[in-house]
Design a protein around this motif. Structure first.
Motif, short mmCIF file in Angstrom:
data_model
loop_
_atom_site.label_atom_id
_atom_site.label_comp_id
_atom_site.label_asym_id
_atom_site.label_seq_id
_atom_site.Cartn_x
_atom_site.Cartn_y
_atom_site.Cartn_z
N UNK A 66 29.95 39.44 45.57
CA UNK A 66 29.14 40.07 44.51
C UNK A 66 30.01 40.64 43.40
N UNK A 67 31.26 41.01 43.72
CA UNK A 67 32.20 41.44 42.67
C UNK A 67 32.51 40.28 41.74
N UNK A 68 32.66 39.10 42.33
CA UNK A 68 32.99 37.91 41.54
C UNK A 68 31.82 37.50 40.66
N UNK A 69 30.63 37.44 41.25
CA UNK A 69 29.45 37.08 40.46
C UNK A 69 29.17 38.12 39.38
N UNK A 70 29.35 39.38 39.73
CA UNK A 70 29.18 40.43 38.74
C UNK A 70 30.16 40.29 37.59
N UNK A 71 31.40 39.92 37.93
CA UNK A 71 32.40 39.71 36.89
C UNK A 71 32.06 38.55 35.98
N UNK A 72 31.61 37.45 36.57
CA UNK A 72 31.19 36.29 35.77
C UNK A 72 30.05 36.65 34.83
N UNK A 73 29.06 37.38 35.35
CA UNK A 73 27.89 37.72 34.54
C UNK A 73 28.24 38.69 33.42
N UNK A 74 29.06 39.69 33.73
CA UNK A 74 29.47 40.66 32.70
C UNK A 74 30.26 39.97 31.61
N UNK A 75 31.18 39.10 32.02
CA UNK A 75 31.97 38.37 31.04
C UNK A 75 31.13 37.34 30.30
N UNK A 76 30.15 36.76 31.01
CA UNK A 76 29.25 35.82 30.36
C UNK A 76 28.45 36.47 29.25
N UNK A 86 38.73 46.05 28.49
CA UNK A 86 38.25 47.43 28.36
C UNK A 86 36.93 47.62 29.09
N UNK A 87 36.00 46.68 28.90
CA UNK A 87 34.69 46.76 29.55
C UNK A 87 34.84 46.72 31.07
N UNK A 88 35.76 45.89 31.56
CA UNK A 88 35.97 45.81 33.00
C UNK A 88 36.40 47.16 33.58
N UNK A 89 37.32 47.82 32.91
CA UNK A 89 37.79 49.12 33.41
C UNK A 89 36.68 50.17 33.34
N UNK A 90 35.89 50.13 32.30
CA UNK A 90 34.78 51.08 32.19
C UNK A 90 33.76 50.86 33.31
N UNK A 91 33.45 49.61 33.58
CA UNK A 91 32.49 49.30 34.65
C UNK A 91 33.04 49.67 36.02
N UNK A 92 34.31 49.40 36.26
CA UNK A 92 34.92 49.74 37.55
C UNK A 92 34.83 51.25 37.80
N UNK A 93 35.12 52.03 36.80
CA UNK A 93 35.11 53.49 36.96
C UNK A 93 33.69 54.06 36.95
N UNK A 127 38.07 42.11 38.01
CA UNK A 127 38.81 41.94 36.76
C UNK A 127 39.33 40.53 36.60
N UNK A 128 39.79 39.93 37.71
CA UNK A 128 40.27 38.54 37.65
C UNK A 128 39.14 37.61 37.19
N UNK A 129 37.95 37.80 37.73
CA UNK A 129 36.83 36.93 37.38
C UNK A 129 36.40 37.11 35.93
N UNK A 130 36.36 38.36 35.48
CA UNK A 130 35.98 38.61 34.10
C UNK A 130 36.99 38.02 33.14
N UNK A 131 38.28 38.21 33.42
CA UNK A 131 39.32 37.70 32.54
C UNK A 131 39.34 36.17 32.54
N UNK A 132 39.18 35.57 33.72
CA UNK A 132 39.19 34.10 33.81
C UNK A 132 38.02 33.50 33.03
N UNK A 133 36.84 34.07 33.21
CA UNK A 133 35.67 33.55 32.50
C UNK A 133 35.86 33.71 30.99
N UNK A 134 36.32 34.88 30.57
CA UNK A 134 36.51 35.14 29.15
C UNK A 134 37.55 34.20 28.54
N UNK A 161 45.09 47.46 44.53
CA UNK A 161 44.63 48.82 44.31
C UNK A 161 43.50 48.80 43.28
N UNK A 162 42.86 49.93 43.11
CA UNK A 162 41.78 50.02 42.12
C UNK A 162 40.43 49.70 42.72
#
Length: 218
Positions: free
Chosen positions: A184-194, A101-108, A131-138, A124-125
């Protein structure tokens, strides 16, 4: 190490992850981050070969929504029916749901377009955060956290951390290699999920301590 000190460290890690995410997010449209992204993309995509491409496609598939859901449900069944853990099961399901949910909110919110340089697959999107990075880290951080105490040997615990880290890094790297995300999308995803993960761990541990204290005081 006392429980109070552990709680403090986890909370500080959560705040540090949040601050670093805010820093990265504030720079995604800047000149410095563009140079950083380009240098990393050039290096990773410079390794392109048929074998590596197949390898990266496997990991990007493992990190897809479908596979994340399948792995999460399999882990949930293992936690419930084999280890008989209900609280841990709730932790995993809430963590994965909240991350999505947080990933979709941040993307938009950031509305960052995907790179259009050298794509090996189509996606797409929006791009930031990945999203892959956030989900993988989580997912793999949560599994490592929940399974840690069930592994007695030092070698087994080290293997668990190495495997979890390997999955997180390979899934994130695959998105850069395949041309569908900026570094930076990947690092951002790791940090948000972290941030989400460490906050969830803090709340989880606090609740367990509170419940144990409540039982002792009765």
């Amino acid at each position: 190490m006392s429980p109070k000190l552990k709680f403090t460290i986890v909370l500080l890690l959560s705040l540090l992850s949040l601050c670093c995410f805010i820093l990265v997010a504030s720079m995604i449209k800047g000149h410095w981050i563009a140079q950083f992204d380009q240098s990393i993309i050039s290096f990773i995509q410079g390794l392109e070969s048929p074998g590596i491409t197949s390898f990266m496609k496997i990991f990007t598939f493992i990190g897809s929504t479908t596979m994340v859901v399948v792995i999460t449900l399999a882990a949930a069944l293992f936690l419930y029916f084999v280890l008989h853990h209900r609280l841990e099961l709730i932790f995993l399901l809430v963590m994965m749901s909240a991350t999505g949910i947080i990933n979709q909110l941040l993307k938009h919110y950031f509305v960052r377009q995907r790179p259009d340089l050298h794509r090996l697959i189509e996606e797409t999107g929006y791009s930031f955060p990945s999203g892959h990075s956030m989900a993988a880290f989580a997912l793999y951080s949560s599994l490592a956290f929940l399974l840690w105490r069930h592994i007695a040997s030092r070698t087994g615990r080290i293997s668990l951390i190495v495997l979890s880290s390997f999955m997180i890094l390979c899934i994130g790297t695959s998105r850069i290699y395949l041309g569908v995300h900026y570094p930076s999308d990947i690092f951002g995803g790791y940090l948000a999920s972290g941030f989400c993960f460490t906050l969830a761990v803090w709340l989880f541990q606090w609740y367990k301590e509170y419940r144990a204290y409540s039982k002792q005081s009765k």
